[in-house]
Design a protein around this motif. Structure first.
Motif, PDB file in Angstrom:
ATOM      1  N   LEU A   1       0.865  -1.180   0.000  1.00 36.66           N
ATOM      2  CA  LEU A   1       0.000   0.000   0.000  1.00 36.66           C
ATOM      3  C   LEU A   1       0.900   1.228   0.000  1.00 36.66           C
ATOM      4  O   LEU A   1       1.765   1.363   0.872  1.00 36.66           O
ATOM      5  CB  LEU A   1      -0.896  -0.002   1.240  1.00 36.66           C
ATOM      6  CG  LEU A   1      -1.810   1.220   1.439  1.00 36.66           C
ATOM      7  CD1 LEU A   1      -2.850   1.307   0.328  1.00 36.66           C
ATOM      8  CD2 LEU A   1      -2.481   1.154   2.807  1.00 36.66           C
ATOM      9  N   VAL A   2       0.730   2.103  -0.988  1.00 38.37           N
ATOM     10  CA  VAL A   2       1.564   3.297  -1.083  1.00 38.37           C
ATOM     11  C   VAL A   2       0.677   4.530  -1.133  1.00 38.37           C
ATOM     12  O   VAL A   2      -0.519   4.451  -1.433  1.00 38.37           O
ATOM     13  CB  VAL A   2       2.478   3.249  -2.326  1.00 38.37           C
ATOM     14  CG1 VAL A   2       3.416   2.042  -2.254  1.00 38.37           C
ATOM     15  CG2 VAL A   2       1.666   3.211  -3.619  1.00 38.37           C
ATOM     16  N   ASP A   3       1.288   5.661  -0.856  1.00 36.84           N
ATOM     17  CA  ASP A   3       0.525   6.906  -0.792  1.00 36.84           C
ATOM     18  C   ASP A   3       0.326   7.556  -2.156  1.00 36.84           C
ATOM     19  O   ASP A   3      -0.685   8.213  -2.392  1.00 36.84           O
ATOM     20  CB  ASP A   3       1.216   7.895   0.146  1.00 36.84           C
ATOM     21  CG  ASP A   3       1.151   7.447   1.600  1.00 36.84           C
ATOM     22  OD1 ASP A   3       0.046   7.121   2.062  1.00 36.84           O
ATOM     23  OD2 ASP A   3       2.203   7.404   2.258  1.00 36.84           O
ATOM     24  N   SER A   4       1.290   7.410  -3.052  1.00 36.51           N
ATOM     25  CA  SER A   4       1.204   8.120  -4.326  1.00 36.51           C
ATOM     26  C   SER A   4       1.727   7.260  -5.465  1.00 36.51           C
ATOM     27  O   SER A   4       2.453   6.274  -5.254  1.00 36.51           O
ATOM     28  CB  SER A   4       2.007   9.429  -4.269  1.00 36.51           C
ATOM     29  OG  SER A   4       3.399   9.161  -4.295  1.00 36.51           O
ATOM     30  N   VAL A   5       1.387   7.660  -6.689  1.00 36.31           N
ATOM     31  CA  VAL A   5       1.835   6.924  -7.870  1.00 36.31           C
ATOM     32  C   VAL A   5       3.344   6.969  -8.016  1.00 36.31           C
ATOM     33  O   VAL A   5       3.942   6.069  -8.624  1.00 36.31           O
ATOM     34  CB  VAL A   5       1.160   7.470  -9.153  1.00 36.31           C
ATOM     35  CG1 VAL A   5      -0.326   7.181  -9.150  1.00 36.31           C
ATOM     36  CG2 VAL A   5       1.420   8.958  -9.317  1.00 36.31           C
ATOM     37  N   ASP A   6       3.987   7.992  -7.458  1.00 34.29           N
ATOM     38  CA  ASP A   6       5.434   8.098  -7.588  1.00 34.29           C
ATOM     39  C   ASP A   6       6.160   6.966  -6.875  1.00 34.29           C
ATOM     40  O   ASP A   6       7.319   6.678  -7.190  1.00 34.29           O
ATOM     41  CB  ASP A   6       5.917   9.446  -7.046  1.00 34.29           C
ATOM     42  CG  ASP A   6       5.355  10.623  -7.834  1.00 34.29           C
ATOM     43  OD1 ASP A   6       5.130  10.461  -9.055  1.00 34.29           O
ATOM     44  OD2 ASP A   6       5.131  11.689  -7.237  1.00 34.29           O
ATOM     45  N   GLU A   7       5.505   6.327  -5.921  1.00 32.25           N
ATOM     46  CA  GLU A   7       6.126   5.237  -5.178  1.00 32.25           C
ATOM     47  C   GLU A   7       5.941   3.875  -5.840  1.00 32.25           C
ATOM     48  O   GLU A   7       6.551   2.883  -5.414  1.00 32.25           O
ATOM     49  CB  GLU A   7       5.533   5.185  -3.763  1.00 32.25           C
ATOM     50  CG  GLU A   7       5.711   6.443  -2.938  1.00 32.25           C
ATOM     51  CD  GLU A   7       4.952   6.352  -1.630  1.00 32.25           C
ATOM     52  OE1 GLU A   7       5.320   5.519  -0.783  1.00 32.25           O
ATOM     53  OE2 GLU A   7       3.965   7.105  -1.469  1.00 32.25           O
ATOM     54  N   VAL A   8       5.107   3.799  -6.867  1.00 32.26           N
ATOM     55  CA  VAL A   8       4.742   2.499  -7.437  1.00 32.26           C
ATOM     56  C   VAL A   8       5.925   1.759  -8.059  1.00 32.26           C
ATOM     57  O   VAL A   8       6.118   0.561  -7.795  1.00 32.26           O
ATOM     58  CB  VAL A   8       3.596   2.669  -8.460  1.00 32.26           C
ATOM     59  CG1 VAL A   8       3.390   1.383  -9.264  1.00 32.26           C
ATOM     60  CG2 VAL A   8       2.316   3.056  -7.744  1.00 32.26           C
ATOM     61  N   PRO A   9       6.741   2.405  -8.924  1.00 29.06           N
ATOM     62  CA  PRO A   9       7.825   1.631  -9.561  1.00 29.06           C
ATOM     63  C   PRO A   9       8.765   0.970  -8.553  1.00 29.06           C
ATOM     64  O   PRO A   9       9.115  -0.210  -8.704  1.00 29.06           O
ATOM     65  CB  PRO A   9       8.552   2.688 -10.404  1.00 29.06           C
ATOM     66  CG  PRO A   9       7.505   3.703 -10.710  1.00 29.06           C
ATOM     67  CD  PRO A   9       6.676   3.786  -9.462  1.00 29.06           C
ATOM     68  N   ASP A  10       9.168   1.700  -7.503  1.00 28.38           N
ATOM     69  CA  ASP A  10      10.038   1.110  -6.494  1.00 28.38           C
ATOM     70  C   ASP A  10       9.327  -0.009  -5.740  1.00 28.38           C
ATOM     71  O   ASP A  10       9.941  -1.029  -5.394  1.00 28.38           O
ATOM     72  CB  ASP A  10      10.506   2.176  -5.512  1.00 28.38           C
ATOM     73  CG  ASP A  10      11.525   3.132  -6.133  1.00 28.38           C
ATOM     74  OD1 ASP A  10      11.971   2.860  -7.257  1.00 28.38           O
ATOM     75  OD2 ASP A  10      11.861   4.131  -5.482  1.00 28.38           O
ATOM     76  N   ALA A  11       8.024   0.171  -5.496  1.00 28.80           N
ATOM     77  CA  ALA A  11       7.272  -0.864  -4.789  1.00 28.80           C
ATOM     78  C   ALA A  11       7.213  -2.146  -5.609  1.00 28.80           C
ATOM     79  O   ALA A  11       7.357  -3.253  -5.072  1.00 28.80           O
ATOM     80  CB  ALA A  11       5.865  -0.372  -4.479  1.00 28.80           C
ATOM     81  N   LEU A  12       7.030  -2.026  -6.928  1.00 29.17           N
ATOM     82  CA  LEU A  12       6.986  -3.219  -7.770  1.00 29.17           C
ATOM     83  C   LEU A  12       8.324  -3.959  -7.747  1.00 29.17           C
ATOM     84  O   LEU A  12       8.364  -5.185  -7.673  1.00 29.17           O
ATOM     85  CB  LEU A  12       6.622  -2.833  -9.197  1.00 29.17           C
ATOM     86  CG  LEU A  12       5.161  -2.491  -9.471  1.00 29.17           C
ATOM     87  CD1 LEU A  12       4.989  -1.919 -10.875  1.00 29.17           C
ATOM     88  CD2 LEU A  12       4.268  -3.717  -9.297  1.00 29.17           C
TER      89      LEU A  12
END
Length: 384
Positions: free
Chosen positions: A364-375
């Motif tokens: 669960l992330v706060d913003s779209v900017d965190e998605v690539p690193d989360a993946l």
């Protein structure tokens, strides 16, 4: 982790027919027919009216011709030679035997001159509306054949690709900060070498496809596109104006990046977006939704949405929960407040994941900017 590039291969859209014994173009037909044998091949929607001599002189044992126009003499000969022939169906607004995915120009043909209602996309929806409830087995057969052909074309196109599915609500308006964020996400993932796949509709889906389209250009291109699109923020008042704005962007910046959209005529009031380069449009919504999730082998991102997006979360979580071989698909939910307060999906997802392998594949992330690193993190097996 800017600049992360995933291992991927080019989609197999240019495979030689001998690899799968399917012929989907006149060029492929000529290559195979020159050997003197079409035995066992499947020929899909190829106009063979000018190939009578080849058909008369070529072995067609156990071959299948799906929607191929040909001269009567040629049709009689290939049948006599052991082929099965499914002739073209007249007066249909779609080709049930098609061998390739749709492109936006095909679905929106006639938009500029006559408006959306005259396009093949709209005409196919009207045909669907007129036949889906009349119990005609022929119409239902045509829909099934079409959807199976589209699935086959989609599998061919995505072979070897690392696909990230991006899910989100159709109501997200152009001109909003959330729309721009979804577009930036699509651009970033495409630049990282991933194939972006969406439900192919408006809102968050369009934004992600737009971002992938913008990936090869300088960053300013996306800002310019967002400004043009903001003049027609929603498809509700006029699908024609909404779609024309998208094609204005495409004309001003041709040659954008590729991505996949997987929409459905089941939601015919909801048009496909024009930024997905390859469109797998289905009649059956369940096939469309399951197919999109199943093909998202590099992860699925869930942007804020309503009932449909919640359903997709648990449609994806179910096979992950029961996964006994391989690794569960990474799942990233975006916007903490939305998924913990407005629609508290995250706590239930965590409860399902407890003591299961999928626990290290959800975030669960706060913003779209965190998605690539989360993946990237989830694919390594590190939970959030």
């Amino acid at each position: 982790m800017a600049g992360v590039h995933w291992n991927s291969e080019s989609p197999a859209s240019d495979r030689h027919p001998e690899h799968d014994r399917e012929i989907e173009s006149l060029k492929e037909f000529d290559q195979v027919a020159s050997t003197g044998s079409l035995a066992g091949y499947r020929i899909q929607s190829v106009d063979l009216m000018d190939r009578t001599f080849a058909l008369l002189s070529t072995d067609t044992t156990e071959s299948v011709f799906l929607g191929c126009a040909m001269e009567p003499d040629a049709a009689a000969k290939v049948r006599a030679g052991g082929a099965l022939v499914f002739p073209p169906i007249p007066d249909l607004p779609f080709d049930p035997y098609r061998g390739s995915l749709y492109g936006p120009e095909e679905l929106f043909e006639g938009l500029v001159d006559a408006g959306y209602d005259a396009t093949p996309d709209a005409l196919t929806y009207h045909w669907y509306q007129g036949t889906k409830s009349d119990g005609d087995i022929f119409a239902s057969m045509l829909r099934s054949i079409h959807d199976d052909a589209v699935s086959d074309a989609l599998d061919e196109h995505l072979a070897g690709a690392q696909v990230v599915g991006i899910m989100g609500g159709h109501a997200l308006e152009r001109g909003s900060a959330a729309y721009a964020g979804a577009a930036r996400l699509g651009r970033r993932l495409a630049r990282d070498g991933l194939t972006v796949a969406t439900g192919g509709g408006p809102g968050a889906m369009e934004a992600a496809n737009l971002g992938a389209y913008a990936a090869p250009f300088e960053d300013e291109m996306l800002e310019s596109a967002l400004e043009i699109l903001s003049k027609a923020p929603h498809f509700g008042p006029s699908i024609t104006d909404w779609a024309r704005a998208a094609f204005d962007v495409r004309r001003s910046q041709p040659g954008g990046g590729s991505s996949v959209g997987i929409p459905t005529w089941f939601y015919g009031h909801e048009p496909p977006n024009a930024f997905a380069s390859h469109i797998a449009k289905y009649f059956v919504n369940a096939v469309r939704e399951d197919g999109l999730l199943a093909r998202s082998n590099a992860g699925v991102v869930f942007l804020p949405g309503a009932a449909g997006t919640v359903q997709e979360i648990f449609d994806n979580a179910t096979p992950n929960y029961y996964q006994s071989r391989g690794e569960p698909t990474p799942m990233v939910l975006v916007n903490r407040a939305h998924w913990t307060e407005k629609l508290p999906t995250w706590p239930l997802l965590q409860a399902l994941a407890a003591d299961r392998p999928m626990a290290t594949r959800i975030a669960l992330v706060d913003s779209v900017d965190e998605v690539p690193d989360a993946l990237v993190r989830l694919r390594s097996g590190a939970s959030s």
